[in-house]
Design a protein around this motif. Sequence first.
Motif, PDB file in Angstrom:
ATOM      1  N   ASP A 324       0.844  -1.196   0.000  1.00 55.99           N
ATOM      2  CA  ASP A 324       0.000   0.000   0.000  1.00 55.99           C
ATOM      3  C   ASP A 324       0.881   1.248   0.000  1.00 55.99           C
ATOM      4  N   SER A 325       0.709   2.094  -1.019  1.00 56.98           N
ATOM      5  CA  SER A 325       1.531   3.312  -1.083  1.00 56.98           C
ATOM      6  C   SER A 325       1.010   4.381  -0.115  1.00 56.98           C
ATOM      7  N   LYS A 326      -0.184   4.167   0.457  1.00 56.79           N
ATOM      8  CA  LYS A 326      -0.697   5.092   1.483  1.00 56.79           C
ATOM      9  C   LYS A 326      -0.985   4.277   2.741  1.00 56.79           C
ATOM     10  N   PRO A 327       0.057   3.883   3.457  1.00 59.08           N
ATOM     11  CA  PRO A 327      -0.135   2.928   4.557  1.00 59.08           C
ATOM     12  C   PRO A 327      -0.686   3.551   5.838  1.00 59.08           C
ATOM     13  N   PHE A 328      -0.814   4.868   5.854  1.00 61.37           N
ATOM     14  CA  PHE A 328      -1.201   5.523   7.110  1.00 61.37           C
ATOM     15  C   PHE A 328      -2.683   5.837   7.151  1.00 61.37           C
ATOM     16  N   ARG A 329      -3.206   5.868   8.361  1.00 62.48           N
ATOM     17  CA  ARG A 329      -4.581   6.308   8.563  1.00 62.48           C
ATOM     18  C   ARG A 329      -4.699   7.767   8.153  1.00 62.48           C
ATOM     19  N   ARG A 330      -5.936   8.169   7.920  1.00 57.85           N
ATOM     20  CA  ARG A 330      -6.206   9.558   7.612  1.00 57.85           C
ATOM     21  C   ARG A 330      -6.052  10.419   8.870  1.00 57.85           C
ATOM     22  N   VAL A 331      -5.337  11.522   8.753  1.00 58.05           N
ATOM     23  CA  VAL A 331      -5.285  12.499   9.846  1.00 58.05           C
ATOM     24  C   VAL A 331      -5.972  13.761   9.339  1.00 58.05           C
ATOM     25  N   VAL A 332      -6.942  14.258  10.100  1.00 64.74           N
ATOM     26  CA  VAL A 332      -7.682  15.443   9.669  1.00 64.74           C
ATOM     27  C   VAL A 332      -7.685  16.470  10.795  1.00 64.74           C
ATOM     28  N   SER A 373      -4.675   3.569  30.456  1.00 65.21           N
ATOM     29  CA  SER A 373      -4.218   2.631  29.411  1.00 65.21           C
ATOM     30  C   SER A 373      -4.789   1.228  29.614  1.00 65.21           C
ATOM     31  N   HIS A 374      -5.513   1.041  30.730  1.00 64.24           N
ATOM     32  CA  HIS A 374      -6.193  -0.246  30.950  1.00 64.24           C
ATOM     33  C   HIS A 374      -7.675  -0.139  30.578  1.00 64.24           C
ATOM     34  N   GLN A 375      -8.133   1.075  30.247  1.00 63.36           N
ATOM     35  CA  GLN A 375      -9.573   1.311  30.095  1.00 63.36           C
ATOM     36  C   GLN A 375     -10.021   1.113  28.646  1.00 63.36           C
ATOM     37  N   LEU A 376     -10.377  -0.142  28.362  1.00 58.78           N
ATOM     38  CA  LEU A 376     -10.812  -0.474  27.004  1.00 58.78           C
ATOM     39  C   LEU A 376     -12.149   0.173  26.664  1.00 58.78           C
ATOM     40  N   SER A 377     -12.914   0.570  27.683  1.00 63.59           N
ATOM     41  CA  SER A 377     -14.247   1.115  27.413  1.00 63.59           C
ATOM     42  C   SER A 377     -14.176   2.321  26.483  1.00 63.59           C
ATOM     43  N   ALA A 378     -13.281   3.260  26.794  1.00 68.21           N
ATOM     44  CA  ALA A 378     -13.192   4.461  25.946  1.00 68.21           C
ATOM     45  C   ALA A 378     -12.624   4.113  24.570  1.00 68.21           C
ATOM     46  N   LEU A 379     -11.708   3.135  24.540  1.00 64.19           N
ATOM     47  CA  LEU A 379     -11.170   2.732  23.237  1.00 64.19           C
ATOM     48  C   LEU A 379     -12.301   2.191  22.367  1.00 64.19           C
ATOM     49  N   ALA A 380     -13.143   1.373  22.980  1.00 63.89           N
ATOM     50  CA  ALA A 380     -14.232   0.758  22.209  1.00 63.89           C
ATOM     51  C   ALA A 380     -15.251   1.805  21.760  1.00 63.89           C
ATOM     52  N   ALA A 381     -15.388   2.869  22.549  1.00 61.95           N
ATOM     53  CA  ALA A 381     -16.345   3.928  22.188  1.00 61.95           C
ATOM     54  C   ALA A 381     -15.770   4.890  21.153  1.00 61.95           C
ATOM     55  N   SER A 382     -14.471   4.778  20.883  1.00 65.26           N
ATOM     56  CA  SER A 382     -13.804   5.788  20.041  1.00 65.26           C
ATOM     57  C   SER A 382     -13.781   5.380  18.577  1.00 65.26           C
ATOM     58  N   ASN A 383     -13.618   6.361  17.721  1.00 69.00           N
ATOM     59  CA  ASN A 383     -13.334   6.077  16.309  1.00 69.00           C
ATOM     60  C   ASN A 383     -12.137   6.901  15.836  1.00 69.00           C
ATOM     61  N   ALA A 384     -11.423   7.492  16.800  1.00 66.94           N
ATOM     62  CA  ALA A 384     -10.310   8.365  16.434  1.00 66.94           C
ATOM     63  C   ALA A 384      -9.359   8.500  17.612  1.00 66.94           C
ATOM     64  N   LEU A 385      -8.142   8.913  17.291  1.00 66.90           N
ATOM     65  CA  LEU A 385      -7.181   9.301  18.326  1.00 66.90           C
ATOM     66  C   LEU A 385      -6.880  10.777  18.091  1.00 66.90           C
ATOM     67  N   ALA A 386      -7.248  11.593  19.076  1.00 66.33           N
ATOM     68  CA  ALA A 386      -6.945  13.021  18.955  1.00 66.33           C
ATOM     69  C   ALA A 386      -5.492  13.225  19.379  1.00 66.33           C
ATOM     70  N   VAL A 402      -6.809  14.871  14.353  1.00 64.19           N
ATOM     71  CA  VAL A 402      -7.272  13.552  14.804  1.00 64.19           C
ATOM     72  C   VAL A 402      -6.903  12.508  13.755  1.00 64.19           C
ATOM     73  N   LEU A 403      -6.477  11.366  14.274  1.00 68.26           N
ATOM     74  CA  LEU A 403      -6.171  10.218  13.425  1.00 68.26           C
ATOM     75  C   LEU A 403      -7.421   9.332  13.443  1.00 68.26           C
ATOM     76  N   LEU A 404      -7.986   9.107  12.276  1.00 68.83           N
ATOM     77  CA  LEU A 404      -9.256   8.375  12.219  1.00 68.83           C
ATOM     78  C   LEU A 404      -8.982   6.878  12.168  1.00 68.83           C
ATOM     79  N   THR A 405      -9.455   6.162  13.162  1.00 62.37           N
ATOM     80  CA  THR A 405      -9.222   4.715  13.200  1.00 62.37           C
ATOM     81  C   THR A 405     -10.368   3.949  12.546  1.00 62.37           C
ATOM     82  N   SER A 406     -11.392   4.671  12.116  1.00 62.03           N
ATOM     83  CA  SER A 406     -12.483   4.040  11.378  1.00 62.03           C
ATOM     84  C   SER A 406     -13.098   5.114  10.499  1.00 62.03           C
TER      85      SER A 406
END
Length: 417
Positions: A324-332, A373-386, A402-406
């Motif tokens: 993949d020539s664009k291996p990175f997630r979208r950052v907006v 870093s143990h709290q999966l709840s917020a990870l599961a609720a997220s669709n991005a990393l700010a 923000v890096l969009l993970t979905s």
Amino acid sequence: MISLSDAQARIFGDIKQSRVVEVPVADALGLVSANQVSSAVQIPPFNSVAMDGFALVAADSAGASSSTPVHVPVIETIAAGQTATRRLEPGEAMRIMTGAPLPDGADAVIMVELTEVSDVDGTETVAFHGAVEAGNHVRPAGSDVEPGDVVVSAGTVFNPSHIGLLTSVGVATVEVYARPRVGVISTGDELVRPPASLGPGQIYDSNRPMLVSLVEAAGCSAVDLGHVSDDEALVEAAYVAGVEECDVIISSGGVSMGDYDPVKAVLNRLGDLNWMQIAIKPAKPLSFGLLRDTPIFGLPGNPVSAAVSFELFARPSLRMMLGDSKPFRRVVSAIADEPMRRRADGKTHFVRAVASYQNDGAIHVRSAGAQGSHQLSALAASNALAVLPDGAQIAAGGRINVLLTSESAFSASFIVE
Ligand code: AMP
Ligand code: MG
């Protein structure tokens, strides 16, 4: 500590594209074309009829209307997949179906709604209630693809339309970068697999199925190499078997600073590993290196750290292996709907966040919940990393990357007309 970009550069520098393999077109979804594919044929392969009706010589219909119809005999019927038995001459019509080849001699089709069929002295006759131009409802041969046209360029990530297009020009197989086989290992004496009940001090091994899913979602084949307890011989056996079977190994646990850990001991003895402390939060510790030429990602054990570490280091590496020539997630750039504050600690913070595209045309973002870093709840609720750089204090209404993970940030929250 080293910077995120230094860590990424070290890792990505060791990543090589997978070998090229030939796969059936139908299996190519999400894989990357290793070369350019040109068509050997023209599509449509013949002048193809686009409407049920009658093939005719367009000039025969000149001046026709419902009050002054033109009558011609119907000499045969052509369904899709059939060809006419003879040439159509001026003053004749052939009943014809969508997808059938236009007969020689005809230059147009009049749709069935503009016609009326009757029996005139024992001859089936069609009345044209309108005039049509040459080419009416005909798709010329080659009007989609001509021989030699490039249908897929090298580096294309195959989507369903590419698969349809390639098949339409008769291509059966394509050359792609092989899907890496990625082994996933969990380490730790405290780990248990559901539905077993938890004993004192035990937790469920959530990283392994999560990482297996992340690997699959990245387009690779995951190999579940199981869970090993903190025993040097068992850890060694797991990595040695893993590198035999897999192109990459992703393990979690045992990479933090501190006391003796068998993961560290084994990897240092067998491989050439870098033990990094990266200026990010979560996911500061990471080990990466080669064991018998196989890349090894030693991710931190805390589940959110493991996931963020996968996002920042493993996922782009896997996408690079896939070609993949664009291996990175979208950052907006997004608008913070609430203040995003942090203390200065020399690290870039990745805040599990919810991003959504709003009808003001901007992406808006807010925290997805508690950020441990143990709290999966917020990870599961997220669709991005700010992305909060060190020292950043973003006020409500301020801009933040923000890096969009979905792609769910783009789910329309309003009806598109
Ligand atoms: P470690 O990196 O092995 O020191 O582990 C750090 C933390 O992550 C500890 O609280 C572990 O219990 C936890 N942890 C390690 N591996 C896993 C796993 N596979 N699933 C869930 N938690 C884990
Ligand atoms: Mg551990």
